[in-house]
Scaffold this motif. Structure first.
Motif, short mmCIF file in Angstrom:
data_model
loop_
_atom_site.label_atom_id
_atom_site.label_comp_id
_atom_site.label_asym_id
_atom_site.label_seq_id
_atom_site.Cartn_x
_atom_site.Cartn_y
_atom_site.Cartn_z
N MET A 1 -40.70 18.89 19.56
CA MET A 1 -39.24 19.02 19.58
C MET A 1 -38.53 17.68 19.36
N ALA A 2 -39.27 16.58 19.35
CA ALA A 2 -38.65 15.26 19.26
C ALA A 2 -38.31 14.82 17.84
N THR A 3 -38.79 15.54 16.82
CA THR A 3 -38.53 15.13 15.43
C THR A 3 -38.13 16.33 14.57
N PRO A 4 -37.42 16.10 13.48
CA PRO A 4 -37.04 17.20 12.59
C PRO A 4 -38.24 17.92 11.99
N TYR B 1 -31.88 20.96 11.26
CA TYR B 1 -31.56 19.65 10.67
C TYR B 1 -30.89 19.83 9.30
N GLU B 2 -31.46 20.70 8.46
CA GLU B 2 -30.91 20.94 7.13
C GLU B 2 -29.54 21.60 7.21
N GLN B 3 -29.40 22.56 8.12
CA GLN B 3 -28.15 23.31 8.23
C GLN B 3 -27.02 22.47 8.82
N SER B 4 -27.35 21.62 9.77
CA SER B 4 -26.32 20.86 10.48
C SER B 4 -25.71 19.75 9.64
N GLY B 5 -26.51 19.22 8.71
CA GLY B 5 -26.03 18.11 7.90
C GLY B 5 -25.97 16.80 8.65
N GLU B 6 -26.62 16.77 9.81
CA GLU B 6 -26.63 15.55 10.63
C GLU B 6 -27.65 14.54 10.10
N SER B 7 -27.66 13.35 10.69
CA SER B 7 -28.57 12.30 10.25
C SER B 7 -29.99 12.58 10.73
N MET B 8 -30.94 11.83 10.17
CA MET B 8 -32.36 12.01 10.47
C MET B 8 -32.65 11.85 11.96
N GLY B 9 -31.97 10.90 12.60
CA GLY B 9 -32.27 10.63 14.01
C GLY B 9 -31.50 11.49 14.99
N TRP B 10 -30.69 12.41 14.48
CA TRP B 10 -29.84 13.23 15.34
C TRP B 10 -30.66 14.07 16.32
N THR C 1 -23.03 30.68 15.00
CA THR C 1 -22.55 29.53 15.77
C THR C 1 -22.72 28.26 14.95
N ASP C 2 -21.85 27.31 15.20
CA ASP C 2 -22.02 25.99 14.59
C ASP C 2 -22.21 24.93 15.66
N ASN C 3 -22.57 25.39 16.87
CA ASN C 3 -22.87 24.46 17.95
C ASN C 3 -24.35 24.06 17.82
N TRP C 4 -24.60 23.16 16.88
CA TRP C 4 -25.98 22.82 16.51
C TRP C 4 -26.73 22.13 17.64
N GLU C 5 -26.04 21.33 18.43
CA GLU C 5 -26.71 20.62 19.52
C GLU C 5 -27.25 21.60 20.55
N GLN C 6 -26.43 22.55 20.96
CA GLN C 6 -26.88 23.54 21.93
C GLN C 6 -27.96 24.45 21.35
N MET D 1 -39.23 10.78 2.56
CA MET D 1 -38.16 10.34 1.67
C MET D 1 -37.19 11.48 1.38
N ALA D 2 -37.73 12.70 1.25
CA ALA D 2 -36.87 13.86 1.02
C ALA D 2 -36.02 14.16 2.25
N LEU D 3 -36.58 13.95 3.45
CA LEU D 3 -35.82 14.14 4.68
C LEU D 3 -34.63 13.18 4.75
N PHE D 4 -34.82 11.99 4.19
CA PHE D 4 -33.74 10.99 4.17
C PHE D 4 -32.84 11.13 2.93
N ASP D 5 -33.09 12.22 2.17
CA ASP D 5 -32.29 12.50 0.97
C ASP D 5 -32.43 11.42 -0.10
N ILE D 6 -33.58 10.75 -0.09
CA ILE D 6 -33.83 9.72 -1.12
C ILE D 6 -34.27 10.39 -2.42
N ILE D 7 -35.02 11.48 -2.31
CA ILE D 7 -35.43 12.24 -3.49
C ILE D 7 -35.03 13.70 -3.28
N PRO D 8 -34.77 14.44 -4.37
CA PRO D 8 -34.36 15.85 -4.25
C PRO D 8 -35.50 16.70 -3.69
N VAL D 9 -35.17 17.54 -2.73
CA VAL D 9 -36.20 18.35 -2.05
C VAL D 9 -36.84 19.35 -3.01
#
Length: 372
Positions: free
Chosen positions: A141-144, A154-163, A308-313, A218-226
């Motif tokens: 649960m600690a990583t995407p 992670y993909e749906q929320s649009g948040e950063s890698m470390g979120w 819901t868009d309460n991604w954290e919960q 790299m794809a997780l960081f949006d460096i290359i297209p998934v």
């Protein structure tokens, strides 16, 4: 002819129950919203592409015996049951953060059973398997990339890698401490471990797997297209290692697609959308935990994300929701099947121990969540 079809259907439902349920829901919803071009827009192709790519390269590394090889090196240095148990339990805890909880359990549960067999520690079979399962579910649960629901959120929320890591790291830290305490009071006997040997695969396969994993990051960081990554991984694996490519869990990908269709269809109906949104609103975390106990946490994440868009919960609820019943996380069934297959006489005791410890971990983490 009909009997043969019914038998095949029964075997399919038994083998891939979650996929069968997802397909049934998608089929029923298609009567409410007839198939149309919008179906393609329901599907989160980026999540599927990234999930496929990760599963393919990890399968390549797994078939090269990378994980069991290094696990064997660690085990060969152990001299007492406490250290052996700690190694066997914390291996999946750490590994699941990068190779998913499913792969961690598929790799380390049979490895652990073999280790305990060689050193005559049958009494540790249930504690080891239960703790390995909890460790894999809570470490992941600690990583995407630790589990499918994290990757999807992670993909749906649009948040950063470390979120996700920022949210779930405190829960993972508490889990680590709890597991360590249990291990501390479980082992302690001095034993001689017969040397564990695991022949590592071809160096070029390992290099290819590591390179592929780096591309996934790299794809997780949006460096290359998934999507480009998935196409490349598929074509490369088709030439390099067809066996690993065929062993990818395509049923999981199909399950995602079926749930996407069901969510898209029901979400387009205002009555259903308003009812579900109202039910989830303000109770996202607890709804996710309760839903996970019945349908498991990956489907729960897919279903609730449409309302819901309460991604954290949602990410907290679906990760903690992996604790509880045997099906709260489908990965938990992997350990159970190994125990049921090798030690059928231990099934009942395993389920009781599993349930008690899971409920205890869930209760502690829920209480801890109040202060986090």
């Amino acid at each position: 002819m009909l009997n043969s079809f019914l038998l095949t259907l029964k075997q399919f439902i038994k083998k891939d129950t979650v996929l069968a349920i997802a397909a049934a829901l998608a089929l029923v919803s298609s009567f409410l919203v007839p198939p149309n071009p919008a179906y393609g827009e329901y599907v989160d192709w980026n999540t599927l592409a990234l999930l496929f790519s990760l599963m393919a390269v990890v399968k390549l590394l797994q078939n090269a015996h990378v994980f069991t090889y290094f696990a064997g090196i660690l085990i060969n240095k152990a001299s007492d049951t406490r250290l052996i148990l700690a190694i066997l339990v914390f291996l999946p805890f750490a590994a699941s953060m990068f190779i998913t909880n499913d792969v961690a359990l598929i790799t380390f549960v049979p490895f652990g059973l073999e280790v305990l067999k060689t050193c005559g520690q049958r009494r540790l079979i249930i504690p080891m398997a239960v703790l390995q399962t909890i460790a894999a579910n809570l470490g992941s649960m600690a990583t995407p990339m630790g589990n499918p629901q994290n990757l999807y959120i992670y993909e749906q929320s649009g948040e950063s890698m470390g979120w996700i890591t920022g949210i779930m790291a405190p829960y993972a830290g508490i889990s680590f401490f709890m597991i360590a305490v249990i291990v501390l009071f479980t082992g302690g006997e001095t034993v001689e471990v017969s040397r564990v040997t695991a022949r590592i695969g071809r160096k070029r396969d390992i290099a290819a797997g590591i390179a592929g994993f780096a591309l996934c990051i790299m794809a997780l960081f949006d460096i290359i297209p998934v999507i480009h990554l998935a196409v490349f991984i598929f074509l490369f694996m088709a030439v390099w290692d067809k066996k690993s490519l065929f062993q990818v869990d395509y049923s999981l990908l199909l399950t995602f697609i079926a749930f996407f269709i069901f969510i898209g269809n029901t979400g387009s109906l205002s009555v259903v959308r308003d009812f579900m949104s109202e039910m989830v609103e303000g109770h996202t975390e607890m709804t996710a935990i309760l839903a996970s106990q019945i349908v498991s946490n990956v489907p729960a994440a897919l279903l609730l994300s449409g309302f819901t868009d309460n991604w954290e919960q949602l990410v907290i609820g679906c990760n903690l929701g992996g604790l509880g019943t045997l099906i709260a996380s489908m990965a938990s069934l992997i350990s159970y099947k190994f125990i049921a297959g090798d030690y059928p006489e231990l099934k009942t005791k395993y389920i009781i121990t599993f349930t008690v410890l899971n409920v205890m971990f869930l209760a502690v983490l829920l209480i801890a969540g109040i202060f986090l």
